[in-house]
Write an enzyme that holds these catalytic residues in place. Structure first.
Site, PDB file in Angstrom:
ATOM      1  N   ASP A 200      46.049  90.252  84.928  1.00 52.65           N
ATOM      2  CA  ASP A 200      45.906  89.329  83.808  1.00 52.65           C
ATOM      3  C   ASP A 200      45.993  90.054  82.458  1.00 52.65           C
ATOM      4  O   ASP A 200      45.291  91.056  82.250  1.00 52.65           O
ATOM      5  CB  ASP A 200      44.528  88.656  83.947  1.00 52.65           C
ATOM      6  CG  ASP A 200      44.338  87.498  83.007  1.00 52.65           C
ATOM      7  OD1 ASP A 200      45.067  86.506  83.157  1.00 52.65           O
ATOM      8  OD2 ASP A 200      43.454  87.581  82.132  1.00 52.65           O
ATOM      9  N   GLU A 255      50.933  90.612  83.839  1.00 48.70           N
ATOM     10  CA  GLU A 255      51.153  89.537  82.877  1.00 48.70           C
ATOM     11  C   GLU A 255      51.227  90.194  81.503  1.00 48.70           C
ATOM     12  O   GLU A 255      50.206  90.597  80.940  1.00 48.70           O
ATOM     13  CB  GLU A 255      50.009  88.517  82.916  1.00 48.70           C
ATOM     14  CG  GLU A 255      50.328  87.305  82.071  1.00 48.70           C
ATOM     15  CD  GLU A 255      49.107  86.492  81.671  1.00 48.70           C
ATOM     16  OE1 GLU A 255      49.277  85.308  81.364  1.00 48.70           O
ATOM     17  OE2 GLU A 255      47.988  87.042  81.625  1.00 48.70           O
TER      18      GLU A 255
HETATM   19  C1  NOJ Z   1      45.988  84.633  81.156  1.00 49.22           C
HETATM   20  C2  NOJ Z   1      45.708  83.657  82.259  1.00 49.22           C
HETATM   21  O1  NOJ Z   1      46.912  83.282  82.876  1.00 49.22           O
HETATM   22  C3  NOJ Z   1      44.975  82.506  81.630  1.00 49.22           C
HETATM   23  O2  NOJ Z   1      44.822  81.417  82.520  1.00 49.22           O
HETATM   24  C4  NOJ Z   1      43.635  82.987  81.136  1.00 49.22           C
HETATM   25  O3  NOJ Z   1      43.004  81.935  80.466  1.00 49.22           O
HETATM   26  C5  NOJ Z   1      43.816  84.176  80.178  1.00 49.22           C
HETATM   27  N1  NOJ Z   1      44.743  85.139  80.643  1.00 49.22           N
HETATM   28  C6  NOJ Z   1      42.502  84.862  79.957  1.00 49.22           C
HETATM   29  O4  NOJ Z   1      42.116  85.553  81.119  1.00 49.22           O
END
Ligand code: NOJ
Length: 509
Positions: A200, A255
């Site tokens: 993440d 990500e």
């Molecule tokens: C990215 C995630 O995909 C999202 O759902 C989340 O709210 C944020 N990061 C914070 O962790």
């Protein structure tokens, strides 16, 4: 096929709250997921990525973790997880977890201890700054809500940093104790046998120690879309070291929410950082040939020179589903499947796209997410009404549109359905090296259409997508047969040189 599995794989994202509820509390759980592994095996995906199911107060529905090494009781137990993993592996499905390294929940024992006093041994596990209560330390904006990415802690009279909600304080990765503790959380799951992690907002873990202001012209963007500091790369190399100490080809999918793709490419390192990175610009491209031509060219230009393997994603738990974004027509959703699964790179599907789901309409009284993302998180309908295959027909969010018809059972009974189209595409792709790993070359075709050739040592394949609402003549050199058609027509026949409006084809040379 040679090379790591994740290059030829198709990954399927499960948002566990919304996948299937086995215990009747209205929220999906690990057992509900396990009960539907047969669907995923039948569909023909290679791996699942499960959004966070760790202990969490659920302020950000699991992305606020209060214990990285346990299952939240809402989703089940560690034993349920082991059972799920074993069943998935027995079916040849790999399992990726969603690791959230940038922040914890404010209920995490680490933060509770850090917050207790300025002298706490864990104080420096988070990012604190002096100042006065009326002026945050810099102009960084938080995601999801208007306002700074800083919260004033009145008891200890310092600010703490949170790129997301105030209940998600950022960890301080400049502290080696944090690095060691977070490495251990990876080992905990690697020891249990997981095949890798989606990481993440992993581009956010390294921060400029000077915490400089965002440039004025960008200051309205949340800082999580801007943070891009060199220290992250060393941290990623160390994380890769942890992963590679384990046997098998465990994978790190980052990500990396940076634009354009040139800024994503460095996060692959020299084959020593992330194995794969998300590339989100295409997700936001409109359903237009020219826009997609640019996206494909930009991705190739950014990634090919550094040998970085692309990923493609149209939908996930953070954005309106692509069928919704593209206007709702099923023809487009079908054509989009041939686009996504025909591009060079690793595709990520989001649960329910194989059912052609659109976002649910969320009445104000049922809004749950502070980030406005409930629509795409609507529960997956497995059967028809009343309960749609859930143990409790009244789940945490409303059902998506047309669920009485768009559910796995009804579509499974109709060989012409979008569900069967996804299955045909995934089955074909598995047996075709050119589609899985082949080179990609764009072809000259009329406006409104995109076509590309995929080649390997085996036969060439061509993907043609008619984005326009008119019939198109698309003559191609050589003779081809239609292996897959988005509308299911003409499969198995010789390619006629024409595409129906919003039709896409996979052609076999
Ligand atoms: C990215 C995630 O995909 C999202 O759902 C989340 O709210 C944020 N990061 C914070 O962790």
């Amino acid at each position: 096929m040679t090379g790591p599995w994740w290059k030829s794989a198709v990954v399927y994202q499960v948002y566990p709250r919304s996948f299937c509820d086995a215990n009747g509390d209205g929220v999906g759980d690990l057992e509900g997921l396990r009960e539907h592994l047969d669907h995923l095996e039948w569909l023909g995906v290679d791996a699942i990525w499960i959004s966070p199911f760790f202990r969490s107060p659920m302020r950000d529905y699991g992305y606020d973790v209060s214990d990285f090494c346990d299952v939240d009781p809402l989703f089940g137990t560690l034993e349920d997880f082991d059972h799920l993993l074993e069943d998935a592996h027995a079916r040849g499905l790999r399992v990726l977890l969603d690791w959230v390294p940038n922040h914890t929940s404010d209920r995490h024992p680490w933060f509770r201890e850090a917050r207790a006093s300025r002298d706490s041994a864990k104080r420096s596990w988070y990012v604190w700054r002096d100042g006065s209560p009326d002026r945050p330390p810099n102009n960084w904006r938080a995601a999801f809500r208007e306002g700074p990415s800083w919260t004033w802690d009145a008891a200890t009279r310092q600010w703490y940093l949170h790129l997301f909600l105030p209940e998600q304080p950022d960890l301080n990765w400049a502290n080696p104790a944090v690095v060691a503790a977070m490495h251990d959380t990876l080992r905990f799951w690697l020891d249990r046998g997981v095949d890798g992690f989606r990481m993440d907002v992993v581009h956010c873990i390294g921060k400029d120690p000077a915490l400089p202001d965002a440039p004025e012209e960008l200051a309205r963007l949340p800082w999580c879309a801007l943070n891009d500091h060199a220290s992250t790369h060393g941290l990623l190399r160390d994380i890769r070291g942890v992963i590679e100490a384990y046997p098998g080809e465990r994978v790190m999918v980052g990500e990396v929410v940076l634009f354009p793709a040139e800024r994503v490419a460095p996060y692959y390192g020299r084959e020593d950082e992330l194995h794969l990175c998300f590339n989100f610009s295409p997700l936001w491209a409109p359903w237009e040939a020219e826009a997609w031509r640019r996206q494909i060219a930009d991705t190739e230009r950014a990634l090919d020179p550094v040998g970085a393997w692309p990923t493609w994603v149209l939908s996930n738990h953070d954005n309106p589903r692509h069928r919704t974004r593209y206007g709702g027509a099923e023809a487009r959703a079908r054509a989009a499947a041939l686009l996504l699964l025909g591009l060079r790179g690793t595709p990520f599907l989001y649960a329910g796209e194989e059912l052609g789901l659109e976002d649910a309409a969320i009445p104000e009284a049922r809004i749950r997410d502070p980030g406005g993302r409930d629509g795409c998180r609507a529960p997956i309908p497995w059967e028809g009404p009343d309960a749609y295959g859930w143990a409790n027909g009244d789940p945490w969010l409303p059902w998506p549109p047309d669920a009485a018809r768009r559910n796995a059972r009804a579509l499974g009974a109709d060989p012409r359905s979008i569900l069967h189209l996804y299955r045909r595409l995934l089955t074909l792709r598995r047996g075709v090296p050119s589609l899985q790993r082949g080179a990609q070359e764009m072809l000259a075709v009329p406006d409104g259409v995109l076509a590309w050739r995929r080649t390997s040592d085996a036969e060439p394949w061509i993907v043609v997508v008619n984005f326009s609402d008119a019939e198109q003549r698309v003559p191609l050199e050589g003779s081809f047969r239609v292996a897959a058609a988005s509308d299911g027509r003409s499969e198995g026949t010789a390619y006629s040189g024409r595409l129906a409006p919003e039709q896409a084809l996979w052609l076999r040379g």
